[in-house]
Scaffold this active site. Sequence first.
Site, mmCIF file in Angstrom:
data_model
loop_
_atom_site.group_PDB
_atom_site.id
_atom_site.type_symbol
_atom_site.label_atom_id
_atom_site.label_comp_id
_atom_site.label_asym_id
_atom_site.label_seq_id
_atom_site.Cartn_x
_atom_site.Cartn_y
_atom_site.Cartn_z
ATOM 1 N N GLN A 19 0.806 -1.228 0.000
ATOM 2 C CA GLN A 19 0.000 0.000 0.000
ATOM 3 C C GLN A 19 0.838 1.277 0.000
ATOM 4 O O GLN A 19 0.339 2.338 -0.337
ATOM 5 C CB GLN A 19 -0.961 -0.025 1.200
ATOM 6 C CG GLN A 19 -1.980 -1.149 1.079
ATOM 7 C CD GLN A 19 -2.936 -1.218 2.252
ATOM 8 O OE1 GLN A 19 -2.629 -1.830 3.276
ATOM 9 N NE2 GLN A 19 -4.081 -0.591 2.130
ATOM 10 N N ARG A 76 3.797 -0.204 13.155
ATOM 11 C CA ARG A 76 3.511 -1.479 12.504
ATOM 12 C C ARG A 76 3.591 -1.288 10.993
ATOM 13 O O ARG A 76 2.926 -0.419 10.437
ATOM 14 C CB ARG A 76 2.114 -1.979 12.896
ATOM 15 C CG ARG A 76 1.716 -3.224 12.146
ATOM 16 C CD ARG A 76 0.318 -3.741 12.484
ATOM 17 N NE ARG A 76 0.046 -4.872 11.611
ATOM 18 C CZ ARG A 76 -1.074 -5.076 10.924
ATOM 19 N NH1 ARG A 76 -2.087 -4.229 11.043
ATOM 20 N NH2 ARG A 76 -1.207 -6.121 10.144
ATOM 21 N N HIS A 112 1.229 -9.391 4.583
ATOM 22 C CA HIS A 112 0.033 -8.556 4.452
ATOM 23 C C HIS A 112 -0.426 -8.625 2.986
ATOM 24 O O HIS A 112 -0.383 -7.637 2.265
ATOM 25 C CB HIS A 112 0.354 -7.127 4.908
ATOM 26 C CG HIS A 112 -0.850 -6.283 5.246
ATOM 27 N ND1 HIS A 112 -1.004 -5.640 6.453
ATOM 28 C CD2 HIS A 112 -1.954 -5.972 4.531
ATOM 29 C CE1 HIS A 112 -2.141 -4.956 6.462
ATOM 30 N NE2 HIS A 112 -2.743 -5.142 5.302
ATOM 31 N N TYR A 284 -13.198 -2.471 12.091
ATOM 32 C CA TYR A 284 -13.753 -1.362 11.302
ATOM 33 C C TYR A 284 -15.255 -1.181 11.494
ATOM 34 O O TYR A 284 -15.708 -0.111 11.838
ATOM 35 C CB TYR A 284 -13.399 -1.523 9.812
ATOM 36 C CG TYR A 284 -11.912 -1.327 9.590
ATOM 37 C CD1 TYR A 284 -11.383 -0.051 9.483
ATOM 38 C CD2 TYR A 284 -11.036 -2.404 9.566
ATOM 39 C CE1 TYR A 284 -10.011 0.155 9.335
ATOM 40 C CE2 TYR A 284 -9.661 -2.205 9.425
ATOM 41 C CZ TYR A 284 -9.159 -0.924 9.308
ATOM 42 O OH TYR A 284 -7.822 -0.718 9.176
ATOM 43 N N GLU A 355 -5.283 -2.427 14.061
ATOM 44 C CA GLU A 355 -5.823 -1.514 13.042
ATOM 45 C C GLU A 355 -7.168 -0.984 13.493
ATOM 46 O O GLU A 355 -8.024 -1.754 13.943
ATOM 47 C CB GLU A 355 -6.063 -2.209 11.687
ATOM 48 C CG GLU A 355 -4.831 -2.474 10.883
ATOM 49 C CD GLU A 355 -5.141 -3.131 9.533
ATOM 50 O OE1 GLU A 355 -6.233 -2.912 8.974
ATOM 51 O OE2 GLU A 355 -4.278 -3.876 9.052
ATOM 52 N N TRP A 403 -5.057 2.782 11.800
ATOM 53 C CA TRP A 403 -4.907 2.566 10.367
ATOM 54 C C TRP A 403 -5.417 3.832 9.704
ATOM 55 O O TRP A 403 -6.588 4.126 9.819
ATOM 56 C CB TRP A 403 -5.695 1.349 9.863
ATOM 57 C CG TRP A 403 -5.404 1.200 8.399
ATOM 58 C CD1 TRP A 403 -6.053 1.806 7.362
ATOM 59 C CD2 TRP A 403 -4.319 0.467 7.830
ATOM 60 N NE1 TRP A 403 -5.443 1.510 6.176
ATOM 61 C CE2 TRP A 403 -4.371 0.696 6.434
ATOM 62 C CE3 TRP A 403 -3.300 -0.345 8.360
ATOM 63 C CZ2 TRP A 403 -3.445 0.126 5.551
ATOM 64 C CZ3 TRP A 403 -2.397 -0.903 7.488
ATOM 65 C CH2 TRP A 403 -2.476 -0.667 6.103
HETATM 66 C C1 FCB Z 1 -7.847 -3.751 6.405
HETATM 67 C C2 FCB Z 1 -6.491 -4.038 5.808
HETATM 68 C C3 FCB Z 1 -5.649 -2.807 5.604
HETATM 69 C C4 FCB Z 1 -6.471 -1.634 5.123
HETATM 70 C C5 FCB Z 1 -7.690 -1.446 5.989
HETATM 71 C C6 FCB Z 1 -8.543 -0.263 5.597
HETATM 72 O O1 FCB Z 1 -8.730 -4.766 6.086
HETATM 73 O O2 FCB Z 1 -5.765 -4.914 6.637
HETATM 74 O O3 FCB Z 1 -4.604 -3.131 4.717
HETATM 75 O O4 FCB Z 1 -6.772 -1.770 3.801
HETATM 76 O O5 FCB Z 1 -8.470 -2.594 5.966
#
Ligand code: FCB
Length: 450
Positions: A19, A76, A112, A284, A355, A403
Site C-alpha cells: 500500500q 507497525r 500482508h 472497522y 488496526e 490505520w
Molecule cells: C484492512 C487491511 C488494511 C487496510 C484497511 C482499511 O482490512 O488490513 O490493509 O486496507 O483494511
Amino acid sequence: MYPQFPPGFRFGMSTSAYQIEGAADTGGKGPSIWDTFTARPGTVRNGQDGRVAIDHYHRYESDIALIAAAGVQDYRFSFSWPRVLGGDLGFYDRLVDSILENGLRPVPTLYHWDLPQELEDAGGWMNRDTAHRLADYASTLALRLGDRVRDWITMNEMNVHTLYGYALADHAPARGLGLGALPAGHHQLLAHGLAVQVLRTHGARGVGVASQHFPVTSATESAEDVAAATLFSDLTNWTFSDPILLGDYPSELIRAGVGVPDAQLDRDLELIGARLDFYGVNYYEPTMIEAPKAGKDYSGVLEVDIPDGMPFSPVPVKSDERTDFGWAIVPSGLTEILVTLKKRYPSLPPVIITENGASFHDAPPGPDGRVHDERRIAYLDAHLSAVSDAISAGVRVDGYYVWSAIDNFEWAAGFDERFGLIYVDFDDLSRTPKDSYYWYQELIKAQARN
Ligand code: FCB
C-alpha cells in the site's frame, strides 16, 4: 476529555508494504499477486495500482521521522515477500534502523497479502507448501533483523485474504472458489503456526497475529436468519481465531471443508494453537446478516458482493453515520467484539488493536496549510473510548494502532479512500499532517502526563 489508559499502554500507527512502498521492480523484486491483479483492467477503481504507491521505498526516512514526531511508541509495517525473495533485504535493514533511531518500536507483519506471483503460480495459498515457504521467509527475516526486531506479527487478516481473494474475486489473486477456498485459510493458519515456531527459535520476544473481527448480528430472530448469521460469523470470525485460541475449528462443516485428513489436521491444529504473546485485533465495522430472500437485491451492502447461492446475505447495519467509504460507524462494536473475544477465549493473550481508522475524502491543504479532518478525529476519539470501555469490562488491551499512518493505496478501491493521519498529494507525493495527526499527538502527550 480523553479516556485514560493503563500505564504502559502503547500508541502506534500501521501501514503495509504494497500500500505504500511502490518501487515495484526495484532491487530484484519480482511481481506480487497484487502487481498481477492491478495490471488487469477493471480490477481496481480508476485503473490504479501500487507500482509507485506513495513511494515510501525512497521516502522512508522522512516518513518515519514524521510518524515518530507524532509521539507514538510503536510502528507497525509489513515486509514485501517478493522484495525479500528478490534479495533486497538491505531496504528492510535501513528501514528498521531508521525506525529504531527515531525511538520507535518496530512491529512488522510478515505477510500482508502480497504473495510472490511465482508462489501463486505454484498454487498460492491453496497449496500446502506455501505455508512452508512462509516459514523459510520468516527465518530469512529473523536471521537478518532479529537482533533489532523483537516483536513480530505473523499474518494480517487471513479471513479477508481468504474471502476476498480466494472465495470471491474482488482482491488478488481473484480465484472465486466460494466455500472451496477454505484450504487457503487453513494453509495460512498453518503458515502462522510454523512462523511462530521459527520466530521463537530465533529469539523473538513477542509474537502475535493481526486478525480482523467484527460483531455479526442476525437481521431478525427467525431461525433461518440466526443460522445464516452464525454460519457467516463462523466463516469470517471464528475460523481464523478458534484454531489459534481454542485449538480447533468452530464446526464440523469447516473442519471437513479445509480438506486435510484427520490425523494430519490434529497435528496442524496443535502447531496453529501455540501460545501467543499478544493477539492483534483489526476493527472497522459490524455486519448484519439474513438468510437470502428470493428476488431481493443485496448488491453494494458490503464492500464486496456475496454471490447468489451463498447461504447468507449482508443487510445494511443500522447506523446514522458512515465513513466516506460507506462503512458504518459503530464504536460500540469494538467494545462488543473485545468482550466477546474475552468470553470465547479464556486464555486470550493481551490484545493490541493493530488496526482501526476511517476513510474520509479529505480536501487538500487549504490556505492555512492544514487538512481539517474533524470527522476522523471524532471517529478515532469514539473508538478509543470504546477500547477504554472494554478495558473497564475486564479485557486486557495493551495498545492501539491507527490505520493508517499515511494515505495510501486502498486495495481494490485505489487512492480514493484516505485512511491516513498524514495527507498525501498523489500527484507530487508531498505529505501534510492532518488535524487528526496533531490531535493524536496531543492525546499521547496527555496520556504520558497522567
Ligand atoms: C484492512 C487491511 C488494511 C487496510 C484497511 C482499511 O482490512 O488490513 O490493509 O486496507 O483494511
